[in-house]
Scaffold this motif. Structure first.
Motif, mmCIF file in Angstrom:
data_model
loop_
_atom_site.group_PDB
_atom_site.id
_atom_site.type_symbol
_atom_site.label_atom_id
_atom_site.label_comp_id
_atom_site.label_asym_id
_atom_site.label_seq_id
_atom_site.Cartn_x
_atom_site.Cartn_y
_atom_site.Cartn_z
ATOM 1 N N GLN A 129 64.684 8.030 -22.095
ATOM 2 C CA GLN A 129 65.906 7.255 -21.896
ATOM 3 C C GLN A 129 65.842 5.891 -22.584
ATOM 4 O O GLN A 129 66.825 5.435 -23.166
ATOM 5 C CB GLN A 129 66.194 7.069 -20.412
ATOM 6 N N SER A 130 64.680 5.230 -22.544
ATOM 7 C CA SER A 130 64.585 3.916 -23.199
ATOM 8 C C SER A 130 64.761 4.050 -24.709
ATOM 9 O O SER A 130 65.357 3.175 -25.359
ATOM 10 C CB SER A 130 63.245 3.242 -22.878
ATOM 11 N N GLU A 131 64.276 5.149 -25.291
ATOM 12 C CA GLU A 131 64.488 5.386 -26.721
ATOM 13 C C GLU A 131 65.963 5.651 -27.017
ATOM 14 O O GLU A 131 66.508 5.158 -28.010
ATOM 15 C CB GLU A 131 63.639 6.562 -27.196
ATOM 16 N N ASP A 133 68.449 4.484 -25.300
ATOM 17 C CA ASP A 133 69.120 3.182 -25.164
ATOM 18 C C ASP A 133 68.997 2.372 -26.442
ATOM 19 O O ASP A 133 69.964 1.737 -26.891
ATOM 20 C CB ASP A 133 68.526 2.398 -23.997
ATOM 21 N N ARG A 134 67.818 2.393 -27.052
ATOM 22 C CA ARG A 134 67.630 1.636 -28.295
ATOM 23 C C ARG A 134 68.455 2.245 -29.438
ATOM 24 O O ARG A 134 69.081 1.522 -30.229
ATOM 25 C CB ARG A 134 66.153 1.606 -28.683
ATOM 26 N N CYS A 156 69.444 11.029 -24.025
ATOM 27 C CA CYS A 156 67.977 11.109 -24.014
ATOM 28 C C CYS A 156 67.495 12.547 -24.106
ATOM 29 O O CYS A 156 66.312 12.792 -24.345
ATOM 30 C CB CYS A 156 67.420 10.455 -22.758
ATOM 31 N N GLU A 165 59.943 9.022 -28.585
ATOM 32 C CA GLU A 165 59.070 8.941 -27.415
ATOM 33 C C GLU A 165 57.645 9.359 -27.779
ATOM 34 O O GLU A 165 56.666 8.723 -27.355
ATOM 35 C CB GLU A 165 59.616 9.826 -26.300
ATOM 36 N N SER A 538 69.177 1.950 -10.896
ATOM 37 C CA SER A 538 67.933 1.801 -11.664
ATOM 38 C C SER A 538 66.814 1.265 -10.784
ATOM 39 O O SER A 538 65.667 1.703 -10.870
ATOM 40 C CB SER A 538 68.162 0.876 -12.856
ATOM 41 N N GLU A 542 63.428 3.355 -10.243
ATOM 42 C CA GLU A 542 62.157 2.804 -10.726
ATOM 43 C C GLU A 542 61.162 2.643 -9.591
ATOM 44 O O GLU A 542 59.971 2.937 -9.727
ATOM 45 C CB GLU A 542 62.414 1.462 -11.416
#
Length: 546
Positions: A129-131, A133-134, A156, A165, A538, A542
């Motif tokens: 997911q962070s990838e 988002d970027r 994602c 990732e 979130s 987390e």
């Protein structure tokens, strides 16, 4: 002379095959094989914990199940393998495998067998997911034109976030990878001995739009190590459906019993294979494929940017037509979660006493609850949201619980939530001027759950047609395998071989009026958590993964 086509469908937990008589459209035999390792999540094969949101699979399971179902169909049907004139394959996507020059998955190598990133990343692997988002931030900052083809947001679940990732978490696996390949393309490549990549998979899940991938300037802006990847580790040699990807190799002929030289088609995404199976070939037809997750596929004759959907691909299924895709990340998965974790033992005892399964028992009790009278509402985000928020980081919710709430009320609320999510998708399509004339449903849930289908019809206010039998996706792959056997294209093959419809669920107007009010509240609740209080979800997620 008899002519047969073999369709092979790779789902989330098992592989299915069906052998079809092309002339009579009769399903001669079918076969199913479960994956030995299932979905690898929570704990890795070596006993060590996996990070949150991992969903891996062992590629050897794909080969083992493929061999089993093909051999079973041939050996138990009485059909001569020489009369099987085509093979079609479909697969969940994006299911990504890093392979070496021989197209062997890196996890097959002794040095990488204990490295999670060397295994297949299943479609519902959400750890990138962070990838994603970027990718979305950079694409919007650079005004990348291809982003509109994908509803304005990259998921994602797709190829590029998963590749990134791997790069960010195990650079050695990234560097040793010769090709990042969709599992469906890998199976076709293994069958033929020739590397294959299909437009259906690359277009919908690989950001391959208008004849190309995102450019090197964009990729370098994400990470300089990605520059040039679409000319090396990601193949740009893409094939449309309706052609021959290759032919059964001598090795695979000996292993499976198929005849060497039998044509094999490019791979379809599993949900998309339901369209040719049901003869859904015209613009304005919406097909819902309901399983562990759901896909809502709509055909159109022009390109329209629809915010929040998974995107559109020209020629993605049929030549000359645009195929639009939206969906929900958890449908059957959310029901299974509830049954596995929240149903009291006395319900299991009562179900056993009357001789029914727990799913049917809960359905019967839930069917006694009038629309809205359970006092419970849910958000259908048990595995993130696919449409319209495209966010794997948000989670499900159940609102309205009190000391009198029964399990069946929660179960019905979960079903209603997926129906509300589907109505949201329909309205998103129509808001952009895409007309929906007919609605179809396929998949195991559509055939097995009449309560769910009636709720969907009531919530949508539309009639929904469901086929008479199962194996829809495998049958669709068999239709694809039959192209070239007297048919001009996939449209003609689909029109001839389409399955017969069995049940048409018509909406109850009184229920529709009640659900209209609840749907408005569902939309309010969705906006509250997905847009205005995203940080709240979130925070919970987390901390829940600590």
């Amino acid at each position: 002379m008899k002519r047969y086509s073999l369709g092979v469908d790779f789902g989330t937990l098992s592989c299915r095959a069906v052998l079809v008589d092309i002339d009579t459209c009769e399903e001669i035999i079918s076969s199913t094989a479960d994956y030995k390792h299932g979905v690898i999540s929570g704990v890795f094969l070596d006993g060590n914990p996996l990070a949150a949101d991992f969903a891996l699979q062992h590629p050897q399971d794909y080969i083992d199940s493929l061999i089993f179902v093909i051999k079973h169909c041939i050996q138990n049907s009485g059909v001569n393998a020489a009369d099987i004139i085509g093979v079609g394959v479909d697969f969940t996507a994006c299911t990504l495998i890093p392979v070496n020059e021989k197209l062997d998955p890196l996890c097959f190598l002794e040095e990488f067998k204990n490295r999670p990133h060397a295994y297949a990343k299943l479609w519902k692997h959400h750890a990138a997911q962070s990838e994603a988002d970027r990718i979305n931030r950079v694409a919007k900052d650079m005004s990348e034109p291809w982003l509109d083809c994908y509803g304005g947001t990259v998921s994602c679940e797709w190829l590029l976030p998963k590749v990134m990732e791997i790069l960010h978490n195990d650079e050695e696996i990234f560097s040793r990878t010769h090709r990042f390949i969709e599992a469906g393309d890998w199976i076709v490549s293994k069958l033929t001995g020739k590397e294959s990549h299909s437009l259906c998979q690359a277009g919908f899940k690989g950001l391959y739009s208008e004849g190309g991938y995102p450019g090197d300037e964009f990729l370098a802006a994400l990470d300089e190590r990605l520059c040039g990847i679409t000319k090396s580790k990601i193949s740009a040699n893409i094939s449309p459906l309706g052609i021959t990807a290759g032919f059964i190799s001598s090795d695979m002929a000996q292993i499976t019993g198929l005849k060497e030289g039998t044509p094999v088609s490019p791979a379809l995404i599993d949900a998309h294979a339901a369209l040719p199976a049901l003869g859904v070939i015209k613009p304005g037809a919406l097909l819902m494929i309901l399983g562990t997750s759901s896909c809502h596929i709509l055909l159109g004759d022009k390109a329209i940017c629809v915010p929040g959907i998974s995107g559109y691909v020209k020629d993605g299924i049929y030549d000359g037509l645009y195929a639009y895709e939206a969906g929900q990340s958890a449908v059957g998965d959310s029901f299974s979660w509830f049954i596995d974790n929240c149903v009291p033992k006395k319900y299991y005892d009562e179900a056993e006493k009357i001789g029914v399964g727990i799913h049917k028992y809960l359905r019967e009790k839930a069917s006694e609850i009038a629309p809205g009278s359970g006092g419970v509402m849910a958000l259908d985000w048990w595995n993130g949201n696919r449409t319209p928020y495209v966010d794997g980081g948000i989670s499900g919710a159940i609102i309205g619980l009190n000391l009198t709430t029964k399990p069946e009320a929660i179960y019905r609320a979960l079903i209603e939530a997926t129906a509300f999510g589907t109505r949201r998708i329909v309205e998103i399509y129509e808001k952009q001027g895409i007309e929906i004339k007919d609605v179809y449903a396929a998949g195991g849930i559509a055939l097995k759950d009449p309560l769910l289908m009636q709720i969907y019809a009531d919530v949508l206010g539309r009639a929904i047609s469901v086929p008479k039998d199962s194996e829809t996706c495998a049958y669709g792959s068999a239709v694809l395998g039959a192209v070239g056997c007297g048919f001009k294209n996939l449209v003609e093959a689909s029109a001839y071989m389409k399955k017969e419809m069995g049940v048409i669920y018509t909406p109850n107007s009184d229920n529709k009026k009640i659900y209209d009010g609840f749907y408005e509240k569902y939309c309010e609740l969705s906006e509250y958590f997905a847009k205005n209080n995203r940080a709240f979800m979130s925070f919970l997620k987390e901390n829940g993964n600590l």
